[in-house]
Design a protein around this motif. Structure first.
Motif, PDB file in Angstrom:
ATOM      1  N   ARG A   1       1.341 -15.415  13.869  1.00 33.97           N
ATOM      2  CA  ARG A   1      -0.067 -15.021  13.949  1.00 33.97           C
ATOM      3  C   ARG A   1      -1.013 -16.415  14.545  1.00 33.97           C
ATOM      4  O   ARG A   1      -1.631 -16.117  15.214  1.00 33.97           O
TER       5      ARG A   1
ATOM      6  N   GLN B   1       6.246   2.401   0.951  1.00 32.51           N
ATOM      7  CA  GLN B   1       7.133   1.268   1.013  1.00 32.51           C
ATOM      8  C   GLN B   1       7.358   1.143  -0.499  1.00 32.51           C
ATOM      9  O   GLN B   1       8.478   0.854  -0.818  1.00 32.51           O
TER      10      GLN B   1
ATOM     11  N   LYS C   1      -9.220   5.005  10.400  1.00 35.75           N
ATOM     12  CA  LYS C   1      -8.180   5.834  10.533  1.00 35.75           C
ATOM     13  C   LYS C   1      -6.826   4.884  10.522  1.00 35.75           C
ATOM     14  O   LYS C   1      -5.790   5.114   9.861  1.00 35.75           O
ATOM     15  N   ASN C   2      -7.066   3.752  11.192  1.00 38.59           N
ATOM     16  CA  ASN C   2      -6.159   2.775  11.528  1.00 38.59           C
ATOM     17  C   ASN C   2      -5.783   2.309  10.064  1.00 38.59           C
ATOM     18  O   ASN C   2      -4.581   1.874   9.780  1.00 38.59           O
ATOM     19  N   ARG C   3      -6.872   1.931   9.071  1.00 40.22           N
ATOM     20  CA  ARG C   3      -6.787   1.302   7.949  1.00 40.22           C
ATOM     21  C   ARG C   3      -6.081   2.393   7.129  1.00 40.22           C
ATOM     22  O   ARG C   3      -4.983   1.988   6.224  1.00 40.22           O
ATOM     23  N   ASN C   4      -6.330   3.629   7.054  1.00 40.88           N
ATOM     24  CA  ASN C   4      -5.750   4.681   6.070  1.00 40.88           C
ATOM     25  C   ASN C   4      -4.392   4.629   6.414  1.00 40.88           C
ATOM     26  O   ASN C   4      -3.586   4.778   5.578  1.00 40.88           O
ATOM     27  N   ARG C   5      -3.940   4.601   7.743  1.00 36.81           N
ATOM     28  CA  ARG C   5      -2.450   4.513   7.941  1.00 36.81           C
ATOM     29  C   ARG C   5      -1.595   3.618   7.466  1.00 36.81           C
ATOM     30  O   ARG C   5      -0.583   3.723   6.901  1.00 36.81           O
ATOM     31  N   LYS C   6      -2.382   2.377   7.613  1.00 32.82           N
ATOM     32  CA  LYS C   6      -1.602   0.957   7.204  1.00 32.82           C
ATOM     33  C   LYS C   6      -1.435   1.191   5.591  1.00 32.82           C
ATOM     34  O   LYS C   6      -0.439   0.789   4.883  1.00 32.82           O
ATOM     35  N   ILE C   7      -2.372   1.553   4.995  1.00 28.40           N
ATOM     36  CA  ILE C   7      -2.412   1.925   3.589  1.00 28.40           C
ATOM     37  C   ILE C   7      -1.149   2.874   3.082  1.00 28.40           C
ATOM     38  O   ILE C   7      -0.553   2.606   2.205  1.00 28.40           O
ATOM     39  N   LYS C   8      -1.427   3.969   3.625  1.00 26.13           N
ATOM     40  CA  LYS C   8      -0.256   4.824   3.486  1.00 26.13           C
ATOM     41  C   LYS C   8       1.301   4.452   3.628  1.00 26.13           C
ATOM     42  O   LYS C   8       1.997   4.482   2.854  1.00 26.13           O
ATOM     43  N   ILE C   9       1.311   3.695   4.631  1.00 30.72           N
ATOM     44  CA  ILE C   9       2.424   3.091   5.121  1.00 30.72           C
ATOM     45  C   ILE C   9       2.984   2.033   3.722  1.00 30.72           C
ATOM     46  O   ILE C   9       4.139   2.127   3.309  1.00 30.72           O
ATOM     47  N   ILE C  10       2.161   1.089   3.475  1.00 28.94           N
ATOM     48  CA  ILE C  10       2.521   0.337   2.358  1.00 28.94           C
ATOM     49  C   ILE C  10       2.756   1.140   0.902  1.00 28.94           C
ATOM     50  O   ILE C  10       3.620   0.736   0.232  1.00 28.94           O
TER      51      ILE C  10
END
Ligand SMILES: Nc1ncnc2c1ncn2[C@@H]1O[C@H](COP(=O)(O)OP(=O)(O)OP(=O)(O)O)[C@@H](O)[C@H]1O
Ligand SMILES: [Mg+2]
Lengths: 265, 250
Positions: free
Chosen positions: A258, A26, A14-23
């Protein structure tokens, strides 16, 4: 047969999915913006002589490549990076010195406050006369703009060290130097990282401002020159390159961050 | 054997506004292996006494000797534990515990081995590579105690070490700390506001007066029970509590 996903795997998924969506969103925003700009220019809703357009910017990039684009980028980048590095290093050193000596800190306090509220651009003419109308003056301007903020923020971080922790170290027989290296400095890493980020922005302000004042090369020079001869394509193109460079430098700082977050001291 | 001897110790704080007489003519001696609790009204000078013993400050009058030698500067004979655990968030638990030896530039294999033993013995071994933020309040306080023990101090100075914990945790951490101190055969001087805590832990309770602190009365607590929690269950516990409470409040 398909294996049931564990709760943790599901979370990661889910976490990765959300990140991909955001990108994706953008990137879409950028494409839409550029597309609309180009469309509006092509259909002559806007006067592309004044607003330029993505295709004109690309054409201008090609032209500039013949006329020493790399030299301009190199000049600005050089001034900005040197100014950034010098002000960060020197500013941090001064902050540490002020942490070390109460006396020095009290003595210099009013001077720092005044320097901080002074608009540094006012010093432009003085700088030019003192160090000459070249890259040195621009670096000087960048350093002036960044260094006071660096000193104030870094010192704030150093001074905010928990009194109880200092007491603990003293009760173990630590020297002032050990308190600095084992407690105060590592404890101030988050402050230092935020100072780095602020400085990236300020260094660009200083460099471009410096180039507006004096320069024969650099992106700031191109922007000013483009404005004077009413070549908006040139202004836009230089601005776009500037955006790109600022972003690259910001990400470089993010990488440093980082790195620091991963290790313990 | 006498570990600590305070003889007519007094201290006055100097500030621009005023002089504050914090403690006056404190005479106190602690034997090897004793657990002493220091109770007294807020602001009476308890922390000041611990700072003096640890060598962080010099008394304005009187003498303090630790194992026969006058206290001149902070050293590894005393271990100071503060109200909050003061663990460094950027260091792992193991590195936190080795802070003292690191300061003394004495990270020998022997010292490291001893720290490892302490970690294993007191249930923090699996957490040695974690950061303080990943530990519960009780575990953090235990880690803070082990950090103090890593320098092998003769006398532990505990300044309200449990007051930042909630009541439940406090009882169990109190128990843990007592057992660790006893099994390491340490001498301890505990400052606390909490009279029931003092009664459950101490061999001897020293009651101080309001500022400037003087020793008002000393009580030898003779409740026969192996742990603080067990002590709380005994019938004498309530009696001692009342006695001390009256002495502190009048
Ligand atoms: N650095 C200092 N300068 C001036 N006065 C101080 C200083 N430290 C403590 N005092 C004063 O000395 C008195 C004793 O302080 P101390 O901290 O020893 O009390 P305490 O018994 O530990 O109090 P508490 O129960 O609140 O922890 C207080 O009145 C305090 O205001
Ligand atoms: Mg206190």
């Amino acid at each position: 047969m398909k294996k049931q996903k564990s709760e943790h795997e599901l979370f990661i998924y889910k976490n990765r999915n959300r990140k991909i969506k955001i990108i994706v969103v953008q990137v879409l925003i950028l494409i839409c913006f550029l597309g609309l700009w180009e469309l509006a220019a092509q259909l002559e809703w806007i006067d592309s002589f004044i607003t330029s357009s993505p295709s004109r910017v690309i054409k201008m990039l090609g032209e500039l490549k013949e006329q020493g684009l790399w030299k301009h980028i190199g000049t600005t980048l050089y001034e900005c990076v040197i100014g950034f590095a010098v002000s960060t290093a020197l500013g941090s050193l001064i902050a540490v010195a002020l942490w070390w000596s109460d006396f020095l800190r009290k003595v210099l306090e009013p001077y720092i406050v005044v320097l901080n509220s002074l608009p540094k651009i006012a010093l432009g003419p003085i700088i030019i006369i003192w160090v000459g109308a070249d890259a040195k003056a621009i670096i000087m301007m960048t350093v002036l703009i960044c260094i006071i903020v660096t000193i104030i923020s870094t010192l704030g971080g150093l001074m905010a060290t928990d009194e109880g922790k200092i007491l603990l170290m003293r009760s173990m027989g630590a020297t002032k130097r050990q308190i600095l290296t084992k407690l105060v400095l590592p404890g101030s890493v988050p402050t230092f990282l935020s100072v780095l980020k602020i400085n990236v922005g300020l260094a660009w302000v200083g460099t471009i401002m410096g180039e507006y004042l004096v320069s024969g090369a650099g992106l700031g020079y191109l922007i000013i020159y483009g404005g004077q001869v009413f070549k908006l394509d040139l202004v836009m193109t230089s601005t776009v390159i500037l955006c790109f460079l600022a972003a690259v430098m910001y990400f470089a700082v993010a990488l440093v961050e980082r790195f620091f977050k991963k290790r313990s001291f | 054997m006498e570990i600590l001897k305070m003889n007519n110790v007094s201290l006055t704080y100097q500030t621009v506004e005023q002089e504050t007489k914090a403690i006056e003519n404190i005479t106190l001696s602690i034997e090897d292996g004793e657990f002493i609790a220091l109770v007294g009204p807020s602001g009476c000078g308890k922390t000041t006494i611990l700072s003096l013993i640890s060598g962080l400050m010099k008394p304005s009058g009187g003498t303090i000797t630790l194992m026969g030698k006058p206290v001149e500067r902070p050293g590894s004979e005393t271990g100071y534990m503060l109200q909050r655990d003061m663990l460094f968030e950027w260091r792992t638990i193991e590195k936190n515990i080795l802070l003292g030896p690191e300061i003394h530039r004495n990270l020998s294999d022997e010292v490291k081995g001893k720290a490892e033993d302490l970690l294993k013995k007191y249930g923090l071994w699996e957490f040695r590579d974690r950061y303080p933020g990943q530990l519960s309040g009780g575990m953090r306080q235990r880690a803070a105690l082990i950090r103090t023990l890593a320098l092998d101090p003769k006398l532990l100075l505990l300044d309200e070490p449990f007051s930042a914990l909630d009541f439940q945790t406090r009882l169990s951490v109190c128990n843990d700390v007592y057992e660790i101190i006893k099994s390491e055969k340490k001498t301890a001087l505990l400052v606390t506001h909490d009279i029931s805590e003092a009664v459950s832990l101490a061999d001897r309770i020293v009651v101080l007066s309001a500022r400037p602190a003087v020793v008002k009365k000393t009580f030898v607590i003779d409740i026969d029970a192996p742990t603080p929690l067990k002590r709380r269950e005994k019938s004498e516990f309530g009696k001692w509590f009342d006695t001390i409470w009256k002495e502190v409040s009048v």
